[in-house]
Write a protein that holds these residues in place. Structure first.
Motif, PDB file in Angstrom:
ATOM      1  N   ALA A 142     -40.993  57.564  99.877  1.00 43.61           N
ATOM      2  CA  ALA A 142     -40.406  57.024  98.650  1.00 43.61           C
ATOM      3  C   ALA A 142     -39.564  55.788  98.957  1.00 43.61           C
ATOM      4  CB  ALA A 142     -39.552  58.096  97.977  1.00 43.61           C
ATOM      5  N   ARG A 143     -39.608  54.830  98.062  1.00 44.30           N
ATOM      6  CA  ARG A 143     -38.807  53.613  98.182  1.00 44.30           C
ATOM      7  C   ARG A 143     -37.325  53.965  98.013  1.00 44.30           C
ATOM      8  NH1 ARG A 143     -39.573  48.023  97.563  1.00 44.30           N
ATOM      9  NH2 ARG A 143     -37.829  46.968  96.544  1.00 44.30           N
ATOM     10  N   LEU A 144     -36.486  53.411  98.896  1.00 43.37           N
ATOM     11  CA  LEU A 144     -35.047  53.643  98.823  1.00 43.37           C
ATOM     12  C   LEU A 144     -34.436  52.913  97.625  1.00 43.37           C
ATOM     13  CD1 LEU A 144     -34.172  53.051 102.593  1.00 43.37           C
ATOM     14  CD2 LEU A 144     -34.568  55.234 101.468  1.00 43.37           C
ATOM     15  N   GLN A 145     -33.303  53.391  97.161  1.00 40.60           N
ATOM     16  CA  GLN A 145     -32.593  52.684  96.089  1.00 40.60           C
ATOM     17  C   GLN A 145     -31.955  51.403  96.621  1.00 40.60           C
ATOM     18  OE1 GLN A 145     -29.859  55.332  94.155  1.00 40.60           O
ATOM     19  NE2 GLN A 145     -31.504  56.405  93.083  1.00 40.60           N
ATOM     20  N   ALA A 146     -31.508  51.435  97.858  1.00 43.30           N
ATOM     21  CA  ALA A 146     -30.976  50.250  98.532  1.00 43.30           C
ATOM     22  C   ALA A 146     -31.592  50.227  99.930  1.00 43.30           C
ATOM     23  CB  ALA A 146     -29.457  50.320  98.628  1.00 43.30           C
ATOM     24  N   PRO A 147     -31.960  49.061 100.437  1.00 47.15           N
ATOM     25  CA  PRO A 147     -32.651  49.021 101.722  1.00 47.15           C
ATOM     26  C   PRO A 147     -31.727  49.276 102.908  1.00 47.15           C
ATOM     27  CG  PRO A 147     -32.156  46.792 101.032  1.00 47.15           C
ATOM     28  CD  PRO A 147     -31.739  47.714  99.888  1.00 47.15           C
ATOM     29  N   LEU A 148     -32.314  49.766 103.995  1.00 46.32           N
ATOM     30  CA  LEU A 148     -31.640  49.743 105.292  1.00 46.32           C
ATOM     31  C   LEU A 148     -31.623  48.284 105.714  1.00 46.32           C
ATOM     32  CD1 LEU A 148     -30.575  50.907 107.997  1.00 46.32           C
ATOM     33  CD2 LEU A 148     -32.970  51.103 108.701  1.00 46.32           C
TER      34      LEU A 148
END
Length: 193
Positions: A22-28
């Motif tokens: 799943a795509r994160l809400q905020a990126p690493l």
């Protein structure tokens, strides 16, 4: 005359949104600051490297401040690492001075976290790729934060140069799910757990 003569500084920033899950809400976000400097000892043996190590602290402080600013402040940084690529006319010990100089500077700007700063160093030519290990800033046993980032400079280090790098990240691996000590369970007493 200063022993630290910087030719160039490079700042790389990666944003990682997913690793197939799943795509994160905020990126690493992983940032690497690299300085390519003249090696004051290229082609000769120098028995006392401590003055060089001492002068490199200022460079370490500068690179650390750049990384913190790029990542949005001290409170966003959860992982770090450091590395050095020594040009062919130098020796591995010329890169080892970065353990104290770069590591001290990074720890200082981050409020003196407990965990050791993982490191890698090598001797190589122009464009050498070095994979720098990352680890949690407060506890070395936080498995989710074991990672790597790449250090490379397309035109360095030249034979008589050294590329010194510091790295910081806003978290651990994306979709980490292999157990071990969780960042939320850190005790923060000894740099291990």
């Amino acid at each position: 005359m200063s022993l630290v003569n910087v030719r160039k500084v490079k700042l790389d920033v990666e944003e990682i949104w997913h690793e197939g899950g799943a795509r994160l809400q905020a990126p690493l976000r992983v940032a690497v600051a690299t300085a390519v400097i003249a090696n004051p000892y290229a082609g000769r043996y120098e028995p006392d490297l401590l003055p060089f190590m001492q002068e490199l602290r200022e460079l370490g402080a500068d690179l650390s401040a750049r990384l913190v600013a790029e990542l949005g402040g001290v409170s966003t940084v959860e992982a770090y690492g450091k590395g050095a690529v020594v040009g062919e006319d130098g020796e591995l010990e010329h890169g080892a001075v970065w353990h104290e100089a770069g590591g001290w500077a990074m720890r200082e700007v981050l409020g003196n976290p407990k965990a050791m700063v993982p490191a890698a160093k090598t001797i190589g030519g122009v464009g050498t790729r070095l994979m720098v290990p990352l680890g949690h800033i407060q506890a070395s046993y936080v498995r989710s934060h074991y990672g790597t980032c790449e250090v490379t400079v397309w035109d360095g280090p030249r034979r008589n140069e050294i590329a010194f790098a510091l790295a910081m990240a806003t978290g651990g691996r994306v979709h980490a799910r292999l157990g071990g000590l969780a960042a939320s369970d850190i005790k923060g007493l000894d740099g291990l757990r």
